[in-house]
Design an enzyme around this catalytic site. Structure first.
Site, PDB file in Angstrom:
ATOM      1  CG  LEU A   1      -1.820  -1.222   1.394  1.00  0.00           C
ATOM      2  CD1 LEU A   1      -2.380  -1.308   2.810  1.00  0.00           C
ATOM      3  CD2 LEU A   1      -2.949  -1.145   0.371  1.00  0.00           C
ATOM      4  CG  HIS A   2       3.066   2.568  -3.072  1.00  0.00           C
ATOM      5  ND1 HIS A   2       2.803   1.292  -3.506  1.00  0.00           N
ATOM      6  CD2 HIS A   2       3.326   3.295  -4.183  1.00  0.00           C
ATOM      7  CE1 HIS A   2       2.915   1.247  -4.825  1.00  0.00           C
ATOM      8  NE2 HIS A   2       3.224   2.444  -5.261  1.00  0.00           N
ATOM      9  NE  ARG A   3      -0.490   2.828  -7.561  1.00  0.00           N
ATOM     10  CZ  ARG A   3       0.184   2.995  -8.690  1.00  0.00           C
ATOM     11  NH1 ARG A   3       0.580   4.195  -9.033  1.00  0.00           N
ATOM     12  NH2 ARG A   3       0.472   1.961  -9.452  1.00  0.00           N
TER      13      ARG A   3
END
Length: 367
Positions: free
Chosen positions: A209-211
């Site tokens: 998860l990094h967006r």
């Protein structure tokens, strides 16, 4: 090699580029061309780049611009300056760019303005979400490219709708899948599970998860933390946490769950070994949607859209929201793993995209 051979310059800059470039560089070595590998240094952490070069058998970069992290404008501008100097000194006959990162669009701008032919590997992907920086990079790069090398039929339709001449478009398959299939036998799920401290007798999920849509806004972060904690109430969750957004997640109490295992980013082989053994993957990444499709691992993409819809129609992927994540995980766990070989795989995702791309590039150079 002689100086009369045409020069092909490959531009890589971030972790997703490397597994795409490796099969192309290897296949193009069979043709009478010179190759120069440029790493812009957009990902500067050793775990995020150099380890990939070692594991994928890529040659050491001939040039490393050392751009590093930073705002989009500064990062793109520094890459443009460095590449303009390099292209002036070397004068490539063809520049090859990969994917949709800032290094890709920077190279496209420089090559186009200098009149150097440009090839885009993974052209034509569209999320139709202009809030994504990657979507802007895709549109600009494709508009400037002379050769558009596409991974799936939907990309051909997108480019056609945008007025790209059919002669420029080549359906070649997915070179990242070449790399995955080449390393499949080396993916040791048990070894990587042991190394990160997992109990191999229990199922686990992998999350990446990094967006910006998940980790930039405090309200989104708070909702994400609640959703992932609700998942962790059901099953062990392993998260190789990307540097981007890590601070915000930590401040929001993301790590405060006993069934959540947060680890540092892994190398290519280790990460895919972890994914291969997972009951499912929760991600907002692009490439993971493709890798899980080929490995038959259920993928829950935490985004309102995807530029890779073929992973939904010919794979294991489904789009979900933060609100629907816990229920979607419960459904996947209840369904259990699919029978091997029962999940459809997109056309030409067969491990031979690299040679097909090399043949198109060589033909364009007349060799």
């Amino acid at each position: 090699m002689t100086g009369s051979q045409p020069l092909v310059v490959h531009i890589t800059g971030a972790r997703p580029n490397f597994p795409k470039a490796a099969p192309v560089i290897a296949a193009l070595a069979e043709h009478p061309v010179r190759q120069l590998l440029v790493h812009t240094g957009q990902h500067y952490d050793e775990r995020m780049s150099e380890v990939f070069f070692r594991q994928l058998g890529l040659p050491e970069p001939d040039v490393n611009l050392g751009v590093g992290s930073g705002p989009h404008g500064a990062q793109t501008a520094a890459t443009i300056v460095g590449l303009e100097e390099l292209f002036t000194a070397e004068r490539p006959d063809l520049v090859v760019v990969y994917g949709d990162v800032n290094s890709t669009v920077a190279a496209a701008l420089v090559a186009s303005k200098m009149g150097i032919p440009l090839a885009h590997v993974e052209a034509g992907l569209r999320s139709f979400d202009m809030t994504m920086p990657e979507e802007i990079n895709r549109l600009v790069t494709d508009r400037l490219s002379d050769l558009l090398l596409v991974t799936s039929p939907d990309a051909i339709a997108h480019l056609g709708n945008e007025g790209v001449h059919p002669d420029k478009i080549h359906l070649v398959g997915n070179p990242m899948i070449d790399t995955l299939l080449r390393h499949l036998d080396a993916l040791d799920t048990a070894a990587v599970a042991d190394s990160v401290g997992l109990d191999r007798t229990e199922p686990y999920l992998v999350a990446t998860l990094h967006r910006p849509g998940n980790v930039d806004d405090p309200a989104d972060v708070a909702e994400l933390v609640r959703a992932v904690h609700a998942v962790a109430d059901q099953v062990r969750v392993v998260i190789p946490l990307h540097p981007r957004g890590r601070g915000r997640l930590e401040q929001a109490g993301f790590m405060d769950h006993d069934n959540l295992l947060v680890i540092d980013p892994l190398g290519y082989v280790e990460f895919l070994g972890l994914v291969r053994g997972a009951a499912a993957v929760v991600t907002d990444s692009g490439g993971v949607q493709e890798e899980t499709t080929v490995m038959g691992v259920p993928c829950l993409t935490l985004r309102p859209n995807t530029e890779r819809p073929v992973t939904i129609t010919h794979g294991t992927n489904q789009l979900i929201t933060r609100a629907s994540l816990p229920a979607a995980v419960a459904d996947v766990l209840a369904a259990g793993p699919a029978e091997p070989g029962t999940t459809p795989v997109p056309p030409l995702w067969d491990g031979h995209a690299g040679p097909r791309i090399a043949a198109v590039l060589a033909a364009s150079l007349g060799v």
